[in-house]
Design an enzyme around this catalytic site. Structure first.
Site, PDB file in Angstrom:
ATOM      1  N   TYR A 150      32.817  22.444  92.392  1.00 18.56           N
ATOM      2  CA  TYR A 150      32.905  22.803  91.041  1.00 18.56           C
ATOM      3  C   TYR A 150      34.050  21.824  90.218  1.00 18.56           C
ATOM      4  O   TYR A 150      35.178  22.095  90.771  1.00 18.56           O
ATOM      5  CB  TYR A 150      33.155  24.145  90.461  1.00 18.56           C
ATOM      6  CG  TYR A 150      33.120  24.303  88.937  1.00 18.56           C
ATOM      7  CD1 TYR A 150      31.981  24.134  88.238  1.00 18.56           C
ATOM      8  CD2 TYR A 150      33.971  24.878  88.241  1.00 18.56           C
ATOM      9  CE1 TYR A 150      31.944  24.337  86.857  1.00 18.56           C
ATOM     10  CE2 TYR A 150      33.969  25.222  86.843  1.00 18.56           C
ATOM     11  CZ  TYR A 150      32.819  24.839  86.010  1.00 18.56           C
ATOM     12  OH  TYR A 150      32.936  25.056  84.894  1.00 18.56           O
ATOM     13  N   ASP A 238      40.466  17.305  93.463  1.00 15.86           N
ATOM     14  CA  ASP A 238      40.372  18.350  92.316  1.00 15.86           C
ATOM     15  C   ASP A 238      41.203  19.545  92.940  1.00 15.86           C
ATOM     16  O   ASP A 238      40.648  20.143  93.684  1.00 15.86           O
ATOM     17  CB  ASP A 238      39.084  18.763  91.981  1.00 15.86           C
ATOM     18  CG  ASP A 238      38.889  19.957  90.961  1.00 15.86           C
ATOM     19  OD1 ASP A 238      40.014  20.376  90.435  1.00 15.86           O
ATOM     20  OD2 ASP A 238      37.665  19.979  90.255  1.00 15.86           O
ATOM     21  N   LYS A 266      44.700  25.827  85.845  1.00 11.57           N
ATOM     22  CA  LYS A 266      45.063  27.172  86.292  1.00 11.57           C
ATOM     23  C   LYS A 266      46.489  27.639  86.568  1.00 11.57           C
ATOM     24  O   LYS A 266      47.094  27.778  85.723  1.00 11.57           O
ATOM     25  CB  LYS A 266      44.121  27.581  87.674  1.00 11.57           C
ATOM     26  CG  LYS A 266      42.546  27.529  86.923  1.00 11.57           C
ATOM     27  CD  LYS A 266      41.562  27.920  88.209  1.00 11.57           C
ATOM     28  CE  LYS A 266      40.224  27.795  87.415  1.00 11.57           C
ATOM     29  NZ  LYS A 266      39.338  27.025  88.165  1.00 11.57           N
TER      30      LYS A 266
HETATM   31  C1  LIG Z   1      38.359  26.163  87.160  1.00  9.86           C
HETATM   32  C2  LIG Z   1      38.054  24.872  87.733  1.00  9.86           C
HETATM   33  C3  LIG Z   1      37.765  23.690  87.143  1.00  9.86           C
HETATM   34  C4  LIG Z   1      37.551  23.698  85.460  1.00  9.86           C
HETATM   35  O1  LIG Z   1      38.738  24.331  84.938  1.00  9.86           O
HETATM   36  P1  LIG Z   1      38.461  24.780  83.623  1.00  9.86           P
HETATM   37  O2  LIG Z   1      40.100  25.157  83.004  1.00  9.86           O
HETATM   38  O3  LIG Z   1      37.910  26.226  83.558  1.00  9.86           O
HETATM   39  O4  LIG Z   1      37.848  23.950  82.597  1.00  9.86           O
HETATM   40  C5  LIG Z   1      37.755  22.556  87.663  1.00  9.86           C
HETATM   41  N1  LIG Z   1      37.950  22.285  88.892  1.00  9.86           N
HETATM   42  C6  LIG Z   1      37.943  23.365  89.869  1.00  9.86           C
HETATM   43  C7  LIG Z   1      38.329  23.031  91.134  1.00  9.86           C
HETATM   44  C8  LIG Z   1      38.189  24.822  89.236  1.00  9.86           C
HETATM   45  O5  LIG Z   1      38.289  25.574  90.029  1.00  9.86           O
END
Ligand SMILES: *Cc1c(COP(=O)(O)O)cnc(C)c1O
Length: 440
Positions: A150, A238, A266
């Site tokens: 994601y 990511d 995060k």
């Molecule tokens: C949570 C998440 C995102 C998106 O971050 P948001 O602050 O919710 O937009 C992107 N990449 C990964 C791996 C994530 O877990």
């Protein structure tokens, strides 16, 4: 300190009904709904360390921790103090501030090879901007990504996504034009990729944590690095979940593989909205105002978010991460054992402090449940249907995990052995309860 504010009056059900009158589905992010486990989500009133309290005053041992945004637990005094101090001197300026410099320095010091970072306000913006930069820097359009990972909810990156997209069974989303995903190629995780010279970047969760937990197979990240180098494509990690959670140096230090671009989010916001992307000075120099790749944000580098993030990073040491990983590994082994003893099949893979939670009914297969290596494997286990009743059996015992089978557990610095032992006890009972009533 003043007493914690009393929760506003109203039951969980009343609050959720009110929410549904003004907020679609009653939630501001689909993963929060109980769509895949059925029932009504509780409404959170406050948190304290590893605990979250609902508006009825019921307390839950919280392994969601805002989907990994919290590393020190809820309302950590150092974070609360940093936010309060920052708020008292102004919440946003539209001018450079010391806070963003300090947090950028803290990130670059800890992540080997990351020389510049730019802040944004979410993980979605971080990946979206990193992809634009990769395309601008290479002059190419194609993006390769992996099924079940994601990368936020931007148009071009939703296809094949994990987390809520996986939970709700959406192929991507209605409202995304074909043109927006025409240059996104989705391939299976943990298999080497075939690239050509039209690929701008390979975007990957170095440890996949949005299809439940899927660890990279030995050599997988190295093979991506090699393929990118052979074809002049950029490798983008990511690390919105893994950054500053696996350890100080995130996945780069954990795996010994450095990407060209990093995406963070995060943990680096200490519970406030933030994201960041970074890389070598020369590459980040392609961004406006120095270079031709445009990217911007009114609240980017927000003083409250950067103060909270800096408070988190400066309150954890390499030793804290090691201790947390050890605690998590022991917890994972105990958890798997009690769930199996209770009668369900289970696998609880661990990568540092990140834990997967796979449960299935005994009739779903023979022998121990093996942690999957890709999204298809994760989907096969979820299809057993044991996760939803297990989730509710845990919730009734005062333990909250994510309301869907594609997320991970986030034990953090506030989860001591005592609290984790409570989860183990609840999980054993929950497994026995669920195993005794398999679906007909
Ligand atoms: C949570 C998440 C995102 C998106 O971050 P948001 O602050 O919710 O937009 C992107 N990449 C990964 C791996 C994530 O877990």
């Amino acid at each position: 300190m003043a007493d914690p504010p009393t929760p506003p009056a109203g039951t969980n059900r009343q609050w959720f009904e009110r929410a549904r009158q003004v907020i679609p589905g009653g939630v501001d992010s689909p993963v929060r709904s109980f769509a895949s486990v059925c029932g009504t989500p509780f409404t959170a009133a406050r948190g304290e360390g590893p605990w979250v309290y609902d508006v009825e005053g019921r307390r839950y041992l919280d392994l969601v921790q805002s989907y990994g945004a919290l590393l020190l637990g809820h309302a950590h005094p150092a974070v609360t103090a940093a936010i309060t101090a920052a708020a008292a001197t102004g919440t946003t300026f539209g001018f450079p501030t010391p806070g963003e410099v300090l947090l950028a320095e803290a990130i670059c010091e800890r992540v080997p090879g990351c020389e510049r970072v730019r802040f944004v306000s979410s993980g979605t913006e971080a990946t979206m901007s990193a992809v634009r930069l990769a395309r601008g820097a290479t002059g190419r359009d194609r993006v390769v990504r992996f099924a079940g990972c994601y990368h936020g909810h931007s148009d071009g990156l939703l296809a094949g996504g994990g987390s809520g997209v996986a939970t709700l069974g959406l192929p991507g989303s209605v409202g995304v034009p074909l043109g927006a995903v025409a240059d996104t190629l989705v391939v299976p995780y943990n298999r080497p990729v075939e690239l050509d010279d039209g690929v701008a970047c390979v975007l990957v969760e170095p440890v996949a944590a949005n299809m439940n937990l899927v660890a990279p197979a030995p050599g997988f990240l190295e093979s991506l690095r090699r393929s990118c180098d052979e074809h002049g494509a950029l490798l983008v990690f990511d690390e919105v979940i893994t950054g500053f959670r696996l350890g100080e140096g995130g996945a780069t230090s954990w795996a010994g593989v450095a990407p060209d671009l990093w995406c963070f989010g995060k943990v680096i916001g200490g519970g406030l909205p933030i994201g960041a992307f970074g890389g070598r000075a020369e590459l980040l120099g392609q961004l406006a105002p120095d270079g031709p790749v445009y990217q911007a944000g009114t609240l980017s580098g927000n003083p409250l978010a950067t103060a909270a993030g800096l408070a988190v990073l400066s309150n954890v040491s390499a030793e804290d991460y090691r201790a947390l990983s050890d605690r998590a590994a022991a917890f994972a082994a105990q958890l798997a054992k009690v769930v199996v003893d209770g009668g369900l099949r289970a696998a609880v893979p661990a990568v540092g402090p990140l834990l997967g939670l796979y449960v299935a009914y005994a009739g779903s297969g023979d022998g121990p449940l093996e942690p999957p290596s890709d999204y298809e494997g994760s989907q096969r286990i979820a299809a057993s249907g044991a996760y939803a009743p297990f989730f509710h059996a845990l919730l009734r015992r005062g333990v909250v995990v994510a309301p869907g089978p594609y997320e991970v557990l986030f034990p953090g610095m506030a989860h001591g052995e005592r609290e984790l032992a409570l989860v183990v006890e609840a999980a054993g009972e929950a497994s026995a309860e669920v195993a005794s009533a398999p679906p007909a």
